[in-house]
Design a protein around this motif. Structure first.
Motif, PDB file in Angstrom:
ATOM      1  N   PRO A   1       0.809  -1.232   0.000  1.00 56.58           N
ATOM      2  CA  PRO A   1       0.000   0.000   0.000  1.00 56.58           C
ATOM      3  C   PRO A   1       0.832   1.267   0.000  1.00 56.58           C
ATOM      4  O   PRO A   1       2.019   1.266   0.337  1.00 56.58           O
ATOM      5  CB  PRO A   1      -0.817  -0.120   1.296  1.00 56.58           C
ATOM      6  N   LEU A   2       0.151   2.349  -0.371  1.00 54.08           N
ATOM      7  CA  LEU A   2       0.732   3.690  -0.403  1.00 54.08           C
ATOM      8  C   LEU A   2       1.963   3.725  -1.305  1.00 54.08           C
ATOM      9  O   LEU A   2       2.045   2.985  -2.280  1.00 54.08           O
ATOM     10  CB  LEU A   2       1.035   4.163   1.015  1.00 54.08           C
ATOM     11  N   LEU A   3       2.941   4.567  -0.972  1.00 51.78           N
ATOM     12  CA  LEU A   3       4.100   4.730  -1.852  1.00 51.78           C
ATOM     13  C   LEU A   3       5.185   3.702  -1.581  1.00 51.78           C
ATOM     14  O   LEU A   3       6.223   3.702  -2.241  1.00 51.78           O
ATOM     15  CB  LEU A   3       4.671   6.144  -1.702  1.00 51.78           C
ATOM     16  N   VAL A   4       4.968   2.816  -0.587  1.00 53.82           N
ATOM     17  CA  VAL A   4       5.954   1.761  -0.326  1.00 53.82           C
ATOM     18  C   VAL A   4       6.101   0.879  -1.558  1.00 53.82           C
ATOM     19  O   VAL A   4       7.204   0.527  -1.981  1.00 53.82           O
ATOM     20  CB  VAL A   4       5.537   0.926   0.896  1.00 53.82           C
ATOM     21  N   GLY A   5       4.957   0.514  -2.156  1.00 57.82           N
ATOM     22  CA  GLY A   5       4.998  -0.333  -3.342  1.00 57.82           C
ATOM     23  C   GLY A   5       5.711   0.323  -4.503  1.00 57.82           C
ATOM     24  O   GLY A   5       6.394  -0.344  -5.285  1.00 57.82           O
ATOM     25  N   ALA A   6       5.576   1.640  -4.648  1.00 55.71           N
ATOM     26  CA  ALA A   6       6.261   2.346  -5.732  1.00 55.71           C
ATOM     27  C   ALA A   6       7.769   2.212  -5.585  1.00 55.71           C
ATOM     28  O   ALA A   6       8.483   1.964  -6.561  1.00 55.71           O
ATOM     29  CB  ALA A   6       5.846   3.811  -5.740  1.00 55.71           C
ATOM     30  N   GLY A   7       8.258   2.384  -4.354  1.00 49.10           N
ATOM     31  CA  GLY A   7       9.696   2.250  -4.128  1.00 49.10           C
ATOM     32  C   GLY A   7      10.185   0.842  -4.357  1.00 49.10           C
ATOM     33  O   GLY A   7      11.229   0.620  -4.973  1.00 49.10           O
ATOM     34  N   ILE A   8       9.412  -0.143  -3.873  1.00 50.57           N
ATOM     35  CA  ILE A   8       9.799  -1.537  -4.072  1.00 50.57           C
ATOM     36  C   ILE A   8       9.796  -1.890  -5.553  1.00 50.57           C
ATOM     37  O   ILE A   8      10.716  -2.546  -6.049  1.00 50.57           O
ATOM     38  CB  ILE A   8       8.837  -2.464  -3.296  1.00 50.57           C
ATOM     39  N   GLY A   9       8.759  -1.463  -6.263  1.00 49.75           N
ATOM     40  CA  GLY A   9       8.670  -1.775  -7.687  1.00 49.75           C
ATOM     41  C   GLY A   9       9.817  -1.197  -8.483  1.00 49.75           C
ATOM     42  O   GLY A   9      10.401  -1.863  -9.346  1.00 49.75           O
ATOM     43  N   ALA A  10      10.177   0.054  -8.185  1.00 50.16           N
ATOM     44  CA  ALA A  10      11.283   0.694  -8.901  1.00 50.16           C
ATOM     45  C   ALA A  10      12.606  -0.015  -8.616  1.00 50.16           C
ATOM     46  O   ALA A  10      13.377  -0.314  -9.537  1.00 50.16           O
ATOM     47  CB  ALA A  10      11.373   2.169  -8.502  1.00 50.16           C
ATOM     48  N   MET A  11      12.864  -0.311  -7.344  1.00 45.80           N
ATOM     49  CA  MET A  11      14.130  -0.948  -6.968  1.00 45.80           C
ATOM     50  C   MET A  11      14.239  -2.359  -7.536  1.00 45.80           C
ATOM     51  O   MET A  11      15.289  -2.763  -8.045  1.00 45.80           O
ATOM     52  CB  MET A  11      14.261  -0.976  -5.443  1.00 45.80           C
ATOM     53  N   SER A  12      13.146  -3.111  -7.461  1.00 46.14           N
ATOM     54  CA  SER A  12      13.174  -4.485  -7.957  1.00 46.14           C
ATOM     55  C   SER A  12      13.403  -4.532  -9.456  1.00 46.14           C
ATOM     56  O   SER A  12      14.235  -5.304  -9.951  1.00 46.14           O
ATOM     57  CB  SER A  12      11.858  -5.176  -7.591  1.00 46.14           C
ATOM     58  N   ASN A  13      12.676  -3.713 -10.205  1.00 49.75           N
ATOM     59  CA  ASN A  13      12.845  -3.704 -11.659  1.00 49.75           C
ATOM     60  C   ASN A  13      14.231  -3.228 -12.062  1.00 49.75           C
ATOM     61  O   ASN A  13      14.844  -3.765 -12.994  1.00 49.75           O
ATOM     62  CB  ASN A  13      11.785  -2.810 -12.302  1.00 49.75           C
ATOM     63  N   ARG A  14      14.726  -2.200 -11.366  1.00 51.71           N
ATOM     64  CA  ARG A  14      16.062  -1.696 -11.676  1.00 51.71           C
ATOM     65  C   ARG A  14      17.110  -2.797 -11.504  1.00 51.71           C
ATOM     66  O   ARG A  14      17.965  -3.004 -12.371  1.00 51.71           O
ATOM     67  CB  ARG A  14      16.390  -0.502 -10.775  1.00 51.71           C
ATOM     68  N   ALA A  15      17.033  -3.508 -10.392  1.00 49.11           N
ATOM     69  CA  ALA A  15      18.022  -4.556 -10.123  1.00 49.11           C
ATOM     70  C   ALA A  15      17.899  -5.706 -11.126  1.00 49.11           C
ATOM     71  O   ALA A  15      18.913  -6.224 -11.610  1.00 49.11           O
ATOM     72  CB  ALA A  15      17.843  -5.072  -8.698  1.00 49.11           C
ATOM     73  N   ASP A  16      16.670  -6.116 -11.441  1.00 48.90           N
ATOM     74  CA  ASP A  16      16.479  -7.245 -12.362  1.00 48.90           C
ATOM     75  C   ASP A  16      16.988  -6.927 -13.760  1.00 48.90           C
ATOM     76  O   ASP A  16      17.663  -7.759 -14.386  1.00 48.90           O
ATOM     77  CB  ASP A  16      14.999  -7.615 -12.426  1.00 48.90           C
ATOM     78  N   THR A  17      16.675  -5.737 -14.268  1.00 50.08           N
ATOM     79  CA  THR A  17      17.120  -5.380 -15.619  1.00 50.08           C
ATOM     80  C   THR A  17      18.629  -5.197 -15.670  1.00 50.08           C
ATOM     81  O   THR A  17      19.283  -5.615 -16.638  1.00 50.08           O
ATOM     82  CB  THR A  17      16.407  -4.102 -16.093  1.00 50.08           C
ATOM     83  N   ALA A  18      19.215  -4.603 -14.635  1.00 54.41           N
ATOM     84  CA  ALA A  18      20.674  -4.439 -14.591  1.00 54.41           C
ATOM     85  C   ALA A  18      21.365  -5.800 -14.550  1.00 54.41           C
ATOM     86  O   ALA A  18      22.391  -6.013 -15.220  1.00 54.41           O
ATOM     87  CB  ALA A  18      21.069  -3.601 -13.382  1.00 54.41           C
TER      88      ALA A  18
END
Length: 301
Positions: A258-275
């Motif tokens: 919920p809230l902006l926690v998911g936004a931060g998790i989503g950005a960090m997870s995708n960044r790490a996976d693509t890198a």
């Protein structure tokens, strides 16, 4: 004298509403619905994907903010396509399943891939393959992060079906971003796939599922990729892509916090996976032999 009717003949005195016929029995568990043949993302979404990745390769905060807005709109556009197609339901049917796998395979040949000459013209300051690969990787990583942040913000809406549609859309958009990156890295290192658009799309999608460069041996025999036409992709390729789609979707579930926690998790997870994907593919491609002089031949005029 009584009147006899056949058992399947309607009674003219029966004014009840007709009931739908029972579906025929099937053997085995139900399968996911096949997607419509026009599949996503279609021409407009493909153009948006190309513009988005190119924008994210540019320096400056304004370009990244604009790219973030474009990423959010692209996910919304793909989600609308999924809703219209009935791919995602309230119970989450299709997530990681056959339907999303087919969408990835149908989308891959439509992903716009720049050749080496175009890439060098767009990035004239990249003086060698590694510098150009760095720029492409950075742009793809920013794009994936922006897409992940967008799905996290959607989690503020307490509507599970809507969240599932957005999650499926994010999976498909990030897959397209990463397949595009893999294809253009092969251009940078001088070993692009050959064959028809379908064969190239299958080759790069299989590389995405395997997290490595394309199989040069299989490319020498296109039938080995089972890319004969349209949906005729071999079961082995489909299984690989389905496993990767499932893993990718499951890894994105925390972004629904919920809230902006998911936004931060989503950005960090995708960044790490693509890198991580880019690092593995580049490491593999460095071991391949490119044609002599390929880099100089694509120099900007």
């Amino acid at each position: 004298m009584g009147v006899f009717r056949k058992s399947n003949e309607p009674d003219p005195n029966d004014h009840r509403e007709p009931q739908p016929a029972e579906p025929p029995p099937t053997d085995g568990p139900p399968t996911d619905p096949l997607p419509p043949t026009d599949a996503l993302p279609a021409a407009r979404a493909a153009e948006e994907l190309a513009a988005l990745t190119e924008e994210m390769e540019q320096p400056g905060e304004s370009a990244r903010r604009s790219g973030a807005r474009r990423a959010a709109e692209l996910v919304r556009s793909v989600a609308r396509t999924l809703r219209r197609g009935g791919l995602i339901t309230a119970r989450g049917a299709g997530i990681g399943g056959r339907a999303l796998t087919e969408r990835v395979l149908l989308t891959a040949p439509r992903i716009p891939v720049r050749d080496l000459a175009t890439l060098r013209a767009q990035h004239p300051h990249a003086t060698d393959p590694e510098a150009l690969a760095d720029l492409l990787t950075a742009g793809a990583v920013r794009t994936s992060a922006a897409v992940g942040a967008g799905i996290g913000a959607t989690a503020m809406l307490p509507v599970p079906p809507a969240m599932l549609v957005e999650l499926a859309a994010e999976t498909l958009v990030v897959a397209a971003v990463e397949i595009k990156l893999i294809a253009e890295l092969h251009q940078v290192y001088g070993i692009p796939a050959t064959g028809s658009a379908t064969q190239r799309g299958v080759a790069y999608t299989t590389a995405w599922a395997d997290r490595r460069g394309i199989d040069a041996g299989a490319l020498a025999h296109p039938a080995g990729l089972a890319a004969v036409a349209g949906l005729a992709v071999g079961s082995e390729v489909r299984q690989k892509v389905r496993r990767r789609v499932t893993r990718s979707t499951l890894r994105k579930l925390p972004s629904l916090a919920p809230l902006l926690v998911g936004a931060g998790i989503g950005a960090m997870s995708n960044r790490a996976d693509t890198a991580r994907l880019a690092s593995r593919v580049r490491k593999d491609l460095r071991t391949r032999s490119a044609p002599p002089g390929y880099w100089a031949a694509a120099a900007p005029s």
